[in-house]
Scaffold this motif. Structure first.
Motif, PDB file in Angstrom:
ATOM      1  N   ARG A  82       0.821  -1.203   0.000  1.00  0.00           N
ATOM      2  CA  ARG A  82       0.000   0.000   0.000  1.00  0.00           C
ATOM      3  C   ARG A  82       0.860   1.261   0.000  1.00  0.00           C
ATOM      4  O   ARG A  82       0.598   2.208  -0.739  1.00  0.00           O
ATOM      5  N   LYS A  83       1.906   1.228   0.784  1.00  0.00           N
ATOM      6  CA  LYS A  83       2.795   2.396   0.794  1.00  0.00           C
ATOM      7  C   LYS A  83       3.383   2.623  -0.595  1.00  0.00           C
ATOM      8  O   LYS A  83       3.489   3.755  -1.065  1.00  0.00           O
ATOM      9  N   ALA A  84       3.774   1.521  -1.221  1.00  0.00           N
ATOM     10  CA  ALA A  84       4.323   1.656  -2.566  1.00  0.00           C
ATOM     11  C   ALA A  84       3.292   2.272  -3.499  1.00  0.00           C
ATOM     12  O   ALA A  84       3.609   3.166  -4.299  1.00  0.00           O
ATOM     13  N   ALA A  85       2.047   1.801  -3.373  1.00  0.00           N
ATOM     14  CA  ALA A  85       0.999   2.330  -4.241  1.00  0.00           C
ATOM     15  C   ALA A  85       0.795   3.816  -3.980  1.00  0.00           C
ATOM     16  O   ALA A  85       0.628   4.619  -4.915  1.00  0.00           O
ATOM     17  N   ILE A  86       0.818   4.188  -2.712  1.00  0.00           N
ATOM     18  CA  ILE A  86       0.644   5.596  -2.372  1.00  0.00           C
ATOM     19  C   ILE A  86       1.785   6.425  -2.941  1.00  0.00           C
ATOM     20  O   ILE A  86       1.591   7.467  -3.576  1.00  0.00           O
ATOM     21  N   LEU A  87       3.006   5.928  -2.734  1.00  0.00           N
ATOM     22  CA  LEU A  87       4.168   6.651  -3.252  1.00  0.00           C
ATOM     23  C   LEU A  87       4.066   6.825  -4.760  1.00  0.00           C
ATOM     24  O   LEU A  87       4.237   7.928  -5.298  1.00  0.00           O
ATOM     25  N   ASN A  88       3.751   5.728  -5.445  1.00  0.00           N
ATOM     26  CA  ASN A  88       3.638   5.821  -6.895  1.00  0.00           C
ATOM     27  C   ASN A  88       2.568   6.825  -7.304  1.00  0.00           C
ATOM     28  O   ASN A  88       2.757   7.595  -8.248  1.00  0.00           O
ATOM     29  N   ALA A  89       1.454   6.791  -6.584  1.00  0.00           N
ATOM     30  CA  ALA A  89       0.373   7.718  -6.931  1.00  0.00           C
ATOM     31  C   ALA A  89       0.813   9.160  -6.728  1.00  0.00           C
ATOM     32  O   ALA A  89       0.519  10.043  -7.546  1.00  0.00           O
ATOM     33  N   VAL A  90       1.527   9.411  -5.636  1.00  0.00           N
ATOM     34  CA  VAL A  90       2.003  10.773  -5.376  1.00  0.00           C
ATOM     35  C   VAL A  90       2.946  11.217  -6.488  1.00  0.00           C
ATOM     36  O   VAL A  90       2.813  12.304  -7.044  1.00  0.00           O
ATOM     37  N   VAL A  91       3.896  10.351  -6.823  1.00  0.00           N
ATOM     38  CA  VAL A  91       4.847  10.716  -7.872  1.00  0.00           C
ATOM     39  C   VAL A  91       4.112  10.972  -9.184  1.00  0.00           C
ATOM     40  O   VAL A  91       4.342  11.988  -9.849  1.00  0.00           O
ATOM     41  N   ALA A  92       3.215  10.064  -9.527  1.00  0.00           N
ATOM     42  CA  ALA A  92       2.508  10.206 -10.802  1.00  0.00           C
ATOM     43  C   ALA A  92       1.744  11.525 -10.837  1.00  0.00           C
ATOM     44  O   ALA A  92       1.793  12.257 -11.837  1.00  0.00           O
ATOM     45  N   GLU A  93       1.051  11.823  -9.752  1.00  0.00           N
ATOM     46  CA  GLU A  93       0.281  13.063  -9.781  1.00  0.00           C
ATOM     47  C   GLU A  93       1.189  14.290  -9.794  1.00  0.00           C
ATOM     48  O   GLU A  93       0.921  15.255 -10.501  1.00  0.00           O
ATOM     49  N   TYR A  94       2.260  14.199  -9.026  1.00  0.00           N
ATOM     50  CA  TYR A  94       3.146  15.365  -8.962  1.00  0.00           C
ATOM     51  C   TYR A  94       3.798  15.631 -10.311  1.00  0.00           C
ATOM     52  O   TYR A  94       4.015  16.779 -10.703  1.00  0.00           O
ATOM     53  N   ILE A  95       4.130  14.554 -11.022  1.00  0.00           N
ATOM     54  CA  ILE A  95       4.707  14.711 -12.355  1.00  0.00           C
ATOM     55  C   ILE A  95       3.746  15.477 -13.250  1.00  0.00           C
ATOM     56  O   ILE A  95       4.145  16.331 -14.040  1.00  0.00           O
ATOM     57  N   SER A 143       1.065  17.472 -12.210  1.00  0.00           N
ATOM     58  CA  SER A 143       0.548  18.764 -11.767  1.00  0.00           C
ATOM     59  C   SER A 143       1.605  19.722 -11.253  1.00  0.00           C
ATOM     60  O   SER A 143       1.385  20.924 -11.211  1.00  0.00           O
ATOM     61  N   ALA A 144       2.741  19.188 -10.827  1.00  0.00           N
ATOM     62  CA  ALA A 144       3.805  20.003 -10.226  1.00  0.00           C
ATOM     63  C   ALA A 144       3.342  20.683  -8.949  1.00  0.00           C
ATOM     64  O   ALA A 144       3.969  21.638  -8.492  1.00  0.00           O
ATOM     65  N   GLN A 145       2.235  20.213  -8.383  1.00  0.00           N
ATOM     66  CA  GLN A 145       1.740  20.746  -7.125  1.00  0.00           C
ATOM     67  C   GLN A 145       1.876  19.686  -6.034  1.00  0.00           C
ATOM     68  O   GLN A 145       1.683  18.503  -6.312  1.00  0.00           O
ATOM     69  N   PRO A 146       2.151  20.117  -4.815  1.00  0.00           N
ATOM     70  CA  PRO A 146       2.171  19.160  -3.705  1.00  0.00           C
ATOM     71  C   PRO A 146       0.872  18.351  -3.677  1.00  0.00           C
ATOM     72  O   PRO A 146      -0.203  18.900  -3.937  1.00  0.00           O
ATOM     73  N   VAL A 147       0.990  17.078  -3.383  1.00  0.00           N
ATOM     74  CA  VAL A 147      -0.158  16.177  -3.477  1.00  0.00           C
ATOM     75  C   VAL A 147      -0.688  15.871  -2.081  1.00  0.00           C
ATOM     76  O   VAL A 147       0.067  15.434  -1.204  1.00  0.00           O
ATOM     77  N   GLY A 148      -1.969  16.120  -1.872  1.00  0.00           N
ATOM     78  CA  GLY A 148      -2.575  15.861  -0.581  1.00  0.00           C
ATOM     79  C   GLY A 148      -3.134  14.462  -0.483  1.00  0.00           C
ATOM     80  O   GLY A 148      -3.301  13.772  -1.495  1.00  0.00           O
ATOM     81  N   SER A 149      -3.445  14.050   0.741  1.00  0.00           N
ATOM     82  CA  SER A 149      -3.905  12.674   0.955  1.00  0.00           C
ATOM     83  C   SER A 149      -5.200  12.405   0.189  1.00  0.00           C
ATOM     84  O   SER A 149      -5.414  11.297  -0.302  1.00  0.00           O
ATOM     85  N   GLN A 150      -6.036  13.394   0.074  1.00  0.00           N
ATOM     86  CA  GLN A 150      -7.330  13.199  -0.585  1.00  0.00           C
ATOM     87  C   GLN A 150      -7.175  12.815  -2.053  1.00  0.00           C
ATOM     88  O   GLN A 150      -7.979  12.073  -2.595  1.00  0.00           O
ATOM     89  N   HIS A 151      -6.109  13.312  -2.676  1.00  0.00           N
ATOM     90  CA  HIS A 151      -5.924  13.055  -4.104  1.00  0.00           C
ATOM     91  C   HIS A 151      -5.511  11.628  -4.390  1.00  0.00           C
ATOM     92  O   HIS A 151      -5.459  11.225  -5.552  1.00  0.00           O
ATOM     93  N   VAL A 152      -5.160  10.914  -3.352  1.00  0.00           N
ATOM     94  CA  VAL A 152      -4.523   9.621  -3.570  1.00  0.00           C
ATOM     95  C   VAL A 152      -5.480   8.473  -3.267  1.00  0.00           C
ATOM     96  O   VAL A 152      -5.267   7.351  -3.716  1.00  0.00           O
ATOM     97  N   VAL A 153      -6.568   8.757  -2.526  1.00  0.00           N
ATOM     98  CA  VAL A 153      -7.421   7.666  -2.047  1.00  0.00           C
ATOM     99  C   VAL A 153      -7.998   6.819  -3.176  1.00  0.00           C
ATOM    100  O   VAL A 153      -8.281   5.641  -2.979  1.00  0.00           O
ATOM    101  N   ASN A 154      -8.172   7.407  -4.341  1.00  0.00           N
ATOM    102  CA  ASN A 154      -8.785   6.629  -5.419  1.00  0.00           C
ATOM    103  C   ASN A 154      -7.769   5.944  -6.335  1.00  0.00           C
ATOM    104  O   ASN A 154      -8.147   5.319  -7.315  1.00  0.00           O
ATOM    105  N   ALA A 155      -6.520   6.097  -6.016  1.00  0.00           N
ATOM    106  CA  ALA A 155      -5.493   5.475  -6.847  1.00  0.00           C
ATOM    107  C   ALA A 155      -5.564   3.957  -6.694  1.00  0.00           C
ATOM    108  O   ALA A 155      -5.957   3.451  -5.642  1.00  0.00           O
ATOM    109  N   PRO A 156      -5.196   3.219  -7.745  1.00  0.00           N
ATOM    110  CA  PRO A 156      -5.234   1.755  -7.659  1.00  0.00           C
ATOM    111  C   PRO A 156      -4.296   1.257  -6.561  1.00  0.00           C
ATOM    112  O   PRO A 156      -3.175   1.751  -6.427  1.00  0.00           O
ATOM    113  N   MET A 177      10.202  14.883 -14.147  1.00  0.00           N
ATOM    114  CA  MET A 177       9.909  14.608 -15.547  1.00  0.00           C
ATOM    115  C   MET A 177       9.041  13.361 -15.671  1.00  0.00           C
ATOM    116  O   MET A 177       8.923  12.564 -14.739  1.00  0.00           O
ATOM    117  N   ASN A 178       8.494  13.168 -16.829  1.00  0.00           N
ATOM    118  CA  ASN A 178       7.648  12.010 -17.083  1.00  0.00           C
ATOM    119  C   ASN A 178       8.531  10.799 -17.415  1.00  0.00           C
ATOM    120  O   ASN A 178       8.855  10.544 -18.571  1.00  0.00           O
TER     121      ASN A 178
END
Lengths: 354, 354
Positions: B22-35, B37-50, B329-330
């Motif tokens: 789960r931590k890995a999934a969260i980390l990946n989701a944060v990185v993916a979103e940050y790539i 949006s370039a904005q800090p990613v909050g916990s709410q943005h990640v709950v729906n990630a696979p 970067m992507n």
DNA sequence: GTTCAGCACTCACTAGAGTGGAGTGCCAAC
DNA sequence: GTTGGCACTCCACTCTAGTGAGTGCTGAAC
């Protein structure tokens, strides 16, 4: 048309597009200060400039006139003035002294050319770096055109059964190449026959003037190779491939503008060799040495100015030096640096081959 | 220390430096979103990630743990998280799928190589433009090294009474030149004698392995020319001059960073050929394909990431492709593009000369 | 012991008000 | 034509809430 008046200063009668001496002095002072500070210049900053010994109120009324005539502009009421493109144009056209570089700069140039060595390409590359260092502008150096250089050597080197490389050496030391693919295998004898005939056809001829055909030999395959070789030479002779561009100090454009978009579009222009080379050639052809703002017609560079300087090799205009900066670039410095480096570079390129 | 639990997902036992699923999934989701949006990613943005089907509170506590372990960072309290270099590293190391380019990109690559023509240099140049277009990164293409290429032709072309040009053609189609200045005038016979002996000495030998001396002939002047020629060849054989670098899309770094200074220093690094070539080689030698942040040791590029990909010509690693972007970067896109273009370029370079 | 809703708290960001100052345009006097 | 004086303009800066996205903590539920 201008009448001599009794004034102790050389005050010219202001004709159309001309300015009386004090207005000119004020304009020059505004431009000079704005180049240094990048801040709108108020009337108070100008009163002590040479040629302006009047109060700030008088300066203000002159500035208003200069604004009416399109030499100055105001970002907003109650701000100082900044020069327009027309203002810069007047400034560079009336740069009285053909300024020379400061001693450190001259020293740097001397050192550079004392220690310059290596092939022409690397020298031009390093020259662009030198110019960028001297002026804090982006420097563009276009190598001598090879159009007029006579062919000194033509060679066909086999790379594969159906592939050969045409190597042409020019009198100025340039080497050009073009690969040639044959439809069928060509044996060694035919290849060297063809090379010999190509040499006979092209030696001593300027690369841009290689004739389209040569006499046939009777052997069809050899003829085919020869005509492929001639075709390749004619490709090499066209201008596009010939001009080499070296850009130095492009990172210096980053600090030149506030708007990130401007920086970006300027840098992408610099990535397009052909555009830059054409631009420089066009400016040179109009006889200008400075193109300001929209004078050159390349829209993304509307907030830039370009200083160009031909480089003469053996008395013939061969290469070009260009300096790119914001319209508020340091024109006297840029012109002086371009002139000095251009002259030295020309001398240097002339003497090689002696 | 970590115990295996009964979970239905394939939760790996988190070893040192590892993360539970789960931590890995969260980390990946944060990185993916940050790539994106370039904005800090909050916990709410990640709950729906696979892989993350828990509440934001739980995500928060995991994020706090990820921050403790150095994978994430907070710009300030009460802001979302951004990945650290270590976080990016985990992300790229665990990119499960070896992603491929989107169809339009693949189409673009196909078209490019279908229409690619011309000499190798211009092809590499345009390849760097292609890569920049595909990835929106700055692309660096280092041409094949000529060290191993055998010499196919050696020629001495006279440019002046005391000046000649050594022209060497290699089996891979590269042409190198070096001017040679003589202390005294050399006549035509001696020059062609010397050329013949140079050819005999060097033909078929890889340029980097040209021996230091050749047998003397008895004639001192000819010997001098020959040894000057050999010296010149050995200069050409050293690595420095051999590697050609083509940088495309450097203007794309402008928008990558907020800080103007960063942009500027990155661009000035890109102007230094030798630094870039060395950098790419170093990264490649460590076996990495991605260098993130400070992993490559070039300080001004600390906020950048570099993707490298070797280009194999005839099964031998010859050239290098590099992509430079901000650490956010992507990566999947960059890796896929580098791989595809690298492969196609290698194929293309291999087939020429057949 | 893991998960989660609730809650208080933090802090960048924004908008609006107030202020200082550089600069202008105008005008009457010299 | 030139100049000092004066009223005016408007940017740039500071200060002050107010807003909202996001956090950490806690105690209860499963």
């Amino acid at each position: 048309m201008p009448t001599i008046d009794d004034s102790r200063s050389e005050q010219a009668a202001p004709g159309p597009g001309e300015l009386d001496a004090r207005k000119a002095a004020i304009l020059n002072a505004v431009v000079a200060e704005y180049i240094g500070s990048a801040q709108p210049v108020g009337s108070q900053h100008v009163v002590n400039a040479p040629g302006v010994s009047v109060s700030s109120a008088t300066v203000r009324s002159d500035m208003a006139a200069l604004e009416r005539d399109g030499f100055l502009a105001q970002p907003h009421t109650s701000a100082g003035r900044i020069p327009t493109d027309k203002g810069y144009r007047f400034f560079v056209d009336h740069l009285g002294y053909t300024g020379s570089l400061d001693p450190e700069g001259r020293q740097q140039v001397r050192q550079f050319f004392d220690h310059a060595h290596g092939e022409i390409e690397s020298m031009l590359e390093r020259t662009s770096g030198l110019l960028a260092d001297l002026t804090d502008c982006t420097a563009m150096v276009v190598g001598p055109s090879h159009e007029a250089a006579a062919i000194r050597s033509v060679q066909l080197v086999r790379l594969g059964p159906r592939l050969a490389l045409l190597v042409v050496v020019l009198a100025d030391g340039a080497v050009q190449k073009q690969s040639i693919e044959f439809v069928e295998e060509v044996d060694e004898n035919r290849l060297s026959d063809a090379a010999a005939r190509l040499a006979a056809h092209a030696l001593g001829v300027p690369i841009a003037q290689v004739g389209p055909t040569a006499a046939g030999s009777g052997d069809a395959q050899t003829d085919a190779v020869v005509s492929a070789g001639i075709m390749a030479m004619r490709v090499l002779g066209t201008a596009d491939g010939g001009d080499q561009l070296f850009v130095g100090g492009s990172s210096r454009m980053v600090a030149a503008f506030d708007a990130v978009d401007t920086v970006r579009s300027v840098l992408s222009i610099l990535e397009q060799q052909l555009v830059v080379v054409t631009l420089l050639r066009d400016i040179l052809e109009t006889g200008l040495s400075v193109a300001i703002g929209t004078e050159h017609g390349v829209e993304p560079l509307a907030s830039c100015a370009i200083v160009v300087m031909p480089v003469s090799v053996d008395g013939v205009e061969a290469g070009t030096i260009g300096l790119l900066g914001p319209t508020r670039m340091n024109y006297p410095l840029a012109l002086a640096a371009a002139r000095l480096v251009g002259d030295r570079l020309g001398e240097r390129l002339s003497e090689s081959g002696r």
